[in-house]
Design a protein around this motif. Structure first.
Motif, short mmCIF file in Angstrom:
data_model
loop_
_atom_site.label_atom_id
_atom_site.label_comp_id
_atom_site.label_asym_id
_atom_site.label_seq_id
_atom_site.Cartn_x
_atom_site.Cartn_y
_atom_site.Cartn_z
N ILE A 1 0.80 -1.23 0.11
CA ILE A 1 -0.11 0.02 0.19
C ILE A 1 0.96 1.23 -0.02
O ILE A 1 1.63 1.32 0.92
N GLN A 2 0.65 2.05 -1.05
CA GLN A 2 1.82 3.14 -1.36
C GLN A 2 3.12 3.05 -1.08
O GLN A 2 3.64 3.48 0.06
N ASP A 3 3.66 1.61 -1.73
CA ASP A 3 4.82 1.20 -1.46
C ASP A 3 5.51 0.66 -0.34
O ASP A 3 6.78 0.80 0.04
N CYS A 4 4.50 0.49 0.65
CA CYS A 4 4.84 -0.09 1.94
C CYS A 4 4.23 -1.40 2.08
O CYS A 4 3.04 -1.72 1.78
N LEU A 5 4.78 -2.41 2.86
CA LEU A 5 4.31 -3.75 3.06
C LEU A 5 2.95 -3.59 3.82
O LEU A 5 2.95 -3.05 4.78
N ALA A 6 1.90 -4.02 3.48
CA ALA A 6 0.60 -4.02 3.87
C ALA A 6 0.19 -4.76 5.21
O ALA A 6 -0.86 -5.43 5.26
N PHE A 7 1.28 -5.08 5.97
CA PHE A 7 0.93 -5.75 7.34
C PHE A 7 1.47 -5.19 8.46
O PHE A 7 2.51 -4.27 8.20
N ALA A 8 1.18 -5.37 9.70
CA ALA A 8 1.97 -4.84 10.95
C ALA A 8 1.73 -5.90 11.73
O ALA A 8 0.95 -7.01 11.81
N GLY A 9 2.68 -5.86 12.87
CA GLY A 9 2.57 -6.60 13.95
C GLY A 9 1.76 -5.87 15.14
O GLY A 9 0.86 -5.11 14.83
N GLY A 10 1.87 -6.26 16.51
CA GLY A 10 1.22 -5.57 17.43
C GLY A 10 0.59 -6.68 18.51
O GLY A 10 0.09 -6.22 19.47
N ALA A 11 0.03 -7.69 17.92
CA ALA A 11 -0.60 -8.66 18.62
C ALA A 11 0.39 -9.58 19.22
O ALA A 11 1.24 -10.03 18.81
N SER A 12 -0.12 -10.27 20.33
CA SER A 12 0.73 -11.00 21.04
C SER A 12 0.49 -12.46 20.49
O SER A 12 -0.64 -12.76 19.87
N ASP A 13 1.65 -13.33 20.36
CA ASP A 13 1.54 -14.57 19.92
C ASP A 13 0.39 -15.48 20.50
O ASP A 13 0.11 -15.51 21.65
N GLY A 14 -0.32 -15.96 19.58
CA GLY A 14 -1.65 -16.98 20.24
C GLY A 14 -2.87 -16.06 20.06
O GLY A 14 -4.02 -16.80 20.35
N ASP A 15 -2.80 -14.74 20.01
CA ASP A 15 -4.04 -14.08 19.95
C ASP A 15 -4.45 -13.73 18.63
O ASP A 15 -4.03 -14.12 17.58
N VAL A 16 -5.80 -13.39 18.34
CA VAL A 16 -6.52 -13.30 17.20
C VAL A 16 -5.69 -12.17 16.44
O VAL A 16 -5.42 -11.01 16.88
N GLY A 17 -5.64 -12.36 15.16
CA GLY A 17 -5.47 -11.42 14.10
C GLY A 17 -6.38 -10.79 13.22
O GLY A 17 -7.52 -11.33 13.31
N ILE A 18 -6.04 -9.84 12.39
CA ILE A 18 -6.84 -9.56 11.25
C ILE A 18 -6.36 -9.60 10.03
O ILE A 18 -5.24 -9.10 9.67
N ILE A 19 -7.05 -9.89 9.13
CA ILE A 19 -6.79 -9.83 7.73
C ILE A 19 -7.49 -8.76 7.12
O ILE A 19 -8.82 -8.63 7.08
N GLY A 20 -6.75 -7.76 6.65
CA GLY A 20 -7.19 -6.44 6.20
C GLY A 20 -7.81 -6.31 4.85
O GLY A 20 -7.49 -7.41 3.93
N ASN A 21 -8.35 -5.36 4.29
CA ASN A 21 -8.71 -5.26 3.02
C ASN A 21 -7.89 -5.28 2.01
O ASN A 21 -7.90 -5.43 0.80
N VAL A 22 -6.71 -4.59 2.08
CA VAL A 22 -5.66 -4.71 1.05
C VAL A 22 -5.39 -6.26 0.53
O VAL A 22 -5.34 -6.59 -0.69
N ASN A 23 -5.18 -7.00 1.64
CA ASN A 23 -4.97 -8.71 1.43
C ASN A 23 -6.14 -9.15 0.42
O ASN A 23 -5.80 -10.11 -0.11
N GLN A 24 -7.21 -8.74 0.71
CA GLN A 24 -8.29 -9.43 0.15
C GLN A 24 -8.62 -8.81 -1.41
O GLN A 24 -9.44 -9.32 -1.98
#
Length: 411
Positions: free
Chosen positions: A367-390
């Motif tokens: 997204i605008q020349d940046c990798l469209a992923f981020a961290g921030g969730a603890s291991d084993g916690d739920v994550g989110i698949i955002g609309n860029v990946n879709q």
């Protein structure tokens, strides 16, 4: 229904300036954090479409999310609304909103007094009481001596909408309308809203469009989010009824969260970069991933994101990596100035049951020349698949059959 990005040329024109990418992504991070907190608190369990609406990227309403244009009321008034699988109750701004209680929007305000099919919901009705379990209730409001049902929503980025819960005719296409559709007539909106006219809730709770039309469409729907501003996708209600109609889909089981009927959860089991699987322990991804059309960036548990970032940077080592900015959500951005041809590695997501999807390159990875992923969730916690990946996938949500399907190259 045609689907468009709310910052794209397929959305209606506007003269307002776009919010900065950093500001939009800060708001997006707040939404991701809010959804993951709700999911974590709840615990974990394990016909061909009759109507299709164009969707587009929301350039015309100053957004990186996706919008559809619907009709509300009789006669129908055109409204451009966000599509959001991470919430349920739909709403639009209503007259007599003014500049102190509502934000500027693209289209003229919906006027309930001009519609022959508008009806406010009484406060003592079952429909009003049913808002309580999903936390959309906001007490009662008196109007002309009548006690009316009031709704209230606070989103993850602290934006709020409050108004009268009502019913109305919703026109999805010239041939298809939903009578007595429950929605919020928004009278007070506060926060950093873009120029959209409201929101179309596609979550799994009873207030959503999906649930309200379940008798007709079986509680199933799909969409395709276009890769950029010059194309449109679609939002469709209903699901394929035979095997021939599901050709090209890759399916994975759909899971739910206790006391969080809104969210659609799948199990991510692996990530690959350039065809090489990353070394991610299974426990890291054990919390599952919520698929959310209203979140932009995909949020992974920290260990998974670290592995992805390292592999992606290695594969992109030929290109200048920009220094990190502590104010930015994204930390893997590139300077492609003067470079005519950029080769972006494939990023693949593997789900429970073996379904593996290669994200669209580059629109589903950058997204605008940046990798469209981020961290921030603890291991084993739920994550989110955002609309860029879709982007470019038809994503089919079929709660009746208990699965989510991905069909590449659909828009």
């Amino acid at each position: 229904m045609p689907l468009a990005h709310r910052h794209g040329p397929c959305a209606p024109a506007t003269t307002s300036s776009w919010p900065s990418l950093a500001e939009r992504l800060r708001r997006d991070r707040a939404r991701r954090d809010h959804i993951t907190r709700k999911a974590k608190a709840s615990g974990r369990t394990t016909t061909l479409s009759d109507v299709s609406i164009p969707t587009s990227l929301g350039a015309a309403v100053d957004s990186l999310e996706y919008v559809v244009t619907l009709g509300i009321g009789t006669p129908a008034v055109q409204q451009t609304v966000l599509i959001d699988t991470g919430s349920d109750l739909s709403w639009v701004q209503c007259k007599p909103c003014n500049s102190s209680s509502c934000y500027p929007q693209k289209d003229p305000l919906y006027d309930p007094t001009a519609s022959s099919t508008y009806a406010p919901v009484p406060c003592d009705s079952k429909a009003c009481k049913d808002l309580v379990p999903d936390a959309y209730d906001h007490g009662c409001t008196n109007s002309s001596g009548t006690s009316l049902c009031q709704y209230g929503i606070e989103y993850g980025n602290r934006d709020t909408t409050v108004g009268v819960y009502s019913t109305e005719t919703l026109t999805l296409s010239p041939q298809v309308s939903v009578k007595d559709f429950g929605f919020g007539c928004g009278l007070v909106q506060q926060g950093t809203f873009d120029l959209f006219d409201g929101l179309l809730g596609l979550g799994g709770a009873p207030e959503s469009l999906v649930s309200q039309t379940a008798e007709t469409y079986g509680g199933a729907f799909s969409y395709c989010l276009p890769p950029g501003n010059s194309t449109t996708g679609f939002l469709a209600l209903g699901a394929p009824t035979n095997n021939n109609d599901t050709a090209g889909f890759l399916f994975t089981p759909l899971h739910s969260l206790p006391e969080q009927a809104t969210f659609y959860l799948v199990n991510l089991t692996g990530v690959s970069v350039g065809g090489k699987p990353l070394d991610i322990p299974p426990t890291v991804l054990s919390g599952g991933m919520i698929i959310d059309s209203g979140t932009i960036i995909t949020g992974l548990p920290d260990t998974a994101y670290s592995a992805l970032r390292t592999a992606f940077r290695t594969a992109m080592s030929a290109y200048p990596l920009l220094p990190p900015n502590n104010d930015d959500v994204l930390d893997t951005c590139y300077n492609f100035t003067g470079i005519a041809n950029v080769t972006v590695p494939t990023v693949a997501l593997t789900f429970d049951g073996g379904a593996t999807i290669d994200l669209d390159v580059p629109s589903g990875v950058l997204i605008q020349d940046c990798l469209a992923f981020a961290g921030g969730a603890s291991d084993g916690d739920v994550g989110i698949i955002g609309n860029v990946n879709q982007r470019t996938f038809e994503v089919l949500y079929d709660s009746g059959r208990g699965h989510v399907g991905f069909r590449p190259g659909a828009c």
